[in-house]
Design a protein around this motif. Sequence first.
Motif, PDB file in Angstrom:
ATOM      1  N   ALA A  75     -24.543   6.859  10.533  1.00  0.00           N
ATOM      2  CA  ALA A  75     -23.559   6.215   9.642  1.00  0.00           C
ATOM      3  C   ALA A  75     -22.189   6.154  10.314  1.00  0.00           C
ATOM      4  N   GLU A  76     -21.791   7.236  10.947  1.00  0.00           N
ATOM      5  CA  GLU A  76     -20.494   7.263  11.642  1.00  0.00           C
ATOM      6  C   GLU A  76     -20.440   6.186  12.721  1.00  0.00           C
ATOM      7  N   LEU A 117     -18.935  11.132   4.011  1.00  0.00           N
ATOM      8  CA  LEU A 117     -20.147  11.391   4.801  1.00  0.00           C
ATOM      9  C   LEU A 117     -20.544  12.868   4.727  1.00  0.00           C
ATOM     10  N   MET A 127     -22.251  13.391   1.553  1.00  0.00           N
ATOM     11  CA  MET A 127     -23.599  12.833   1.637  1.00  0.00           C
ATOM     12  C   MET A 127     -24.529  13.808   2.387  1.00  0.00           C
ATOM     13  N   GLU A 186     -10.367  -4.640  10.727  1.00  0.00           N
ATOM     14  CA  GLU A 186      -9.129  -4.264  10.034  1.00  0.00           C
ATOM     15  C   GLU A 186      -9.195  -4.607   8.552  1.00  0.00           C
ATOM     16  N   ILE A 242     -20.379   2.741  11.081  1.00  0.00           N
ATOM     17  CA  ILE A 242     -19.063   2.490  10.468  1.00  0.00           C
ATOM     18  C   ILE A 242     -18.026   2.230  11.551  1.00  0.00           C
ATOM     19  N   HIS A 243     -18.059   3.071  12.572  1.00  0.00           N
ATOM     20  CA  HIS A 243     -17.071   2.951  13.654  1.00  0.00           C
ATOM     21  C   HIS A 243     -17.164   1.580  14.332  1.00  0.00           C
ATOM     22  N   LEU A 286     -12.385   7.576  10.122  1.00  0.00           N
ATOM     23  CA  LEU A 286     -13.311   6.447   9.980  1.00  0.00           C
ATOM     24  C   LEU A 286     -12.908   5.426   8.915  1.00  0.00           C
ATOM     25  N   ALA A 318      -9.362   3.840  -1.627  1.00  0.00           N
ATOM     26  CA  ALA A 318      -8.886   5.226  -1.624  1.00  0.00           C
ATOM     27  C   ALA A 318      -7.657   5.378  -2.499  1.00  0.00           C
ATOM     28  N   ILE A 319      -6.791   4.370  -2.488  1.00  0.00           N
ATOM     29  CA  ILE A 319      -5.572   4.413  -3.323  1.00  0.00           C
ATOM     30  C   ILE A 319      -5.983   4.456  -4.796  1.00  0.00           C
ATOM     31  N   VAL A 357     -25.837  11.136   9.151  1.00  0.00           N
ATOM     32  CA  VAL A 357     -24.367  11.101   9.240  1.00  0.00           C
ATOM     33  C   VAL A 357     -23.934  10.518  10.590  1.00  0.00           C
ATOM     34  N   ASP A 393      -8.675   5.676  -5.974  1.00  0.00           N
ATOM     35  CA  ASP A 393      -9.174   7.038  -6.220  1.00  0.00           C
ATOM     36  C   ASP A 393      -8.012   8.012  -6.367  1.00  0.00           C
ATOM     37  N   LEU A 394      -6.940   7.778  -5.611  1.00  0.00           N
ATOM     38  CA  LEU A 394      -5.740   8.652  -5.673  1.00  0.00           C
ATOM     39  C   LEU A 394      -5.120   8.577  -7.065  1.00  0.00           C
ATOM     40  N   HIS A 417     -11.145  -2.043   6.826  1.00  0.00           N
ATOM     41  CA  HIS A 417     -10.377  -0.793   6.753  1.00  0.00           C
ATOM     42  C   HIS A 417      -9.371  -0.852   5.619  1.00  0.00           C
ATOM     43  N   ARG A 418      -8.676  -1.987   5.494  1.00  0.00           N
ATOM     44  CA  ARG A 418      -7.670  -2.137   4.435  1.00  0.00           C
ATOM     45  C   ARG A 418      -8.347  -2.070   3.073  1.00  0.00           C
ATOM     46  N   LEU A 448      -9.557  11.550   0.902  1.00  0.00           N
ATOM     47  CA  LEU A 448     -10.252  10.359   0.392  1.00  0.00           C
ATOM     48  C   LEU A 448     -10.767   9.526   1.566  1.00  0.00           C
ATOM     49  N   GLY A 480     -10.450   4.973   4.825  1.00  0.00           N
ATOM     50  CA  GLY A 480      -9.840   5.614   3.649  1.00  0.00           C
ATOM     51  C   GLY A 480      -8.555   6.321   4.003  1.00  0.00           C
ATOM     52  N   LEU A 495     -11.006  -0.401   2.405  1.00  0.00           N
ATOM     53  CA  LEU A 495     -11.330   1.019   2.173  1.00  0.00           C
ATOM     54  C   LEU A 495     -10.075   1.788   1.751  1.00  0.00           C
ATOM     55  N   ILE A 496      -8.950   1.467   2.352  1.00  0.00           N
ATOM     56  CA  ILE A 496      -7.692   2.139   2.004  1.00  0.00           C
ATOM     57  C   ILE A 496      -7.330   1.816   0.554  1.00  0.00           C
ATOM     58  N   ASN A 497      -7.491   0.547   0.155  1.00  0.00           N
ATOM     59  CA  ASN A 497      -7.184   0.161  -1.232  1.00  0.00           C
ATOM     60  C   ASN A 497      -8.096   0.911  -2.196  1.00  0.00           C
ATOM     61  N   GLN A 520       0.843  -1.198   0.000  1.00  0.00           N
ATOM     62  CA  GLN A 520       0.000   0.000   0.000  1.00  0.00           C
ATOM     63  C   GLN A 520       0.881   1.251   0.000  1.00  0.00           C
TER      64      GLN A 520
END
Lengths: 71, 166
Positions: free
Chosen positions: B136-137, A62, A65, B146, B140-141, A42, B156-157, B133, B159-160, B149-150, A56, A44, B152-154, A15
């Motif tokens: 949702a928070e 949120l 949204m 994990e 999500i929380h 939360l 985001a990458i 919101v 999107d980057l 989360h990973r 991101l 990303g 979601l990170i992938n 990553q």
Amino acid sequence: MKTEVISTVKLDDSQKEKIESELKRLFGKNLFVDYKIDKNILGGLIVKQGDRVINLSVVARLKEMKRYLEA
Amino acid sequence: MEKLGINPLLLVAQIVNFVIILFLLKKYLYQPIIKILDDRKKKAEETERLNSEAVKKLEEIDNQGQKVSIDAKQEASKIIAQAKVQGQKEKEEITKKGKKELELLRKKLETEMEAEKKQMIKELKEQSAEMAVLVAEKVIHESLDEIKHRHLINSAIKDLEKVTWH
């Protein structure tokens, strides 16, 4: 130039490699990347370099949204 | 004449007496009486004349009075008619003004109600969005592990990779 990358969990090497490759494309080669953990985003990623921010994160999604619902 | 038994001297004396009496009666009785009667007649005529004049005058006054009364009635009728017209005109003016003010008030209320409605809808949307919101928070929380989360990170990458910087 110092670049901050914020995530909710620690990033693995693949990553990090992908992220740094993209950061070089965007900001140039001389980068010093600092990885930080912040559960408040939360999920990303958030990338910061000076006053330039690429958000991101799930929090940013949120907020989008929320703006969409309020419109 | 003496044979008839008529004394000429006596006759003459009687005739003279008669004439004297006649003269005296005429002077001291008939003439005053006639004068009095004439005076009365004149007075009566004068009275009659004055009465006629008075009656005529009264008639004139009566006619004038009637004329004034008729004129006054006509004038009063005219004034009443004018007042009626004026009153009707003012009534229409007031009604028109009242309707106009009512319409303005109605529009004002409508505008205010519309604005209030919009504000309420806006606040409701904001509150709903805020609630959504927050939920949702929380979800999500609590629900992300994990692995997620990973993931979601992938994401985001990826999107980057699409981001360009000018």
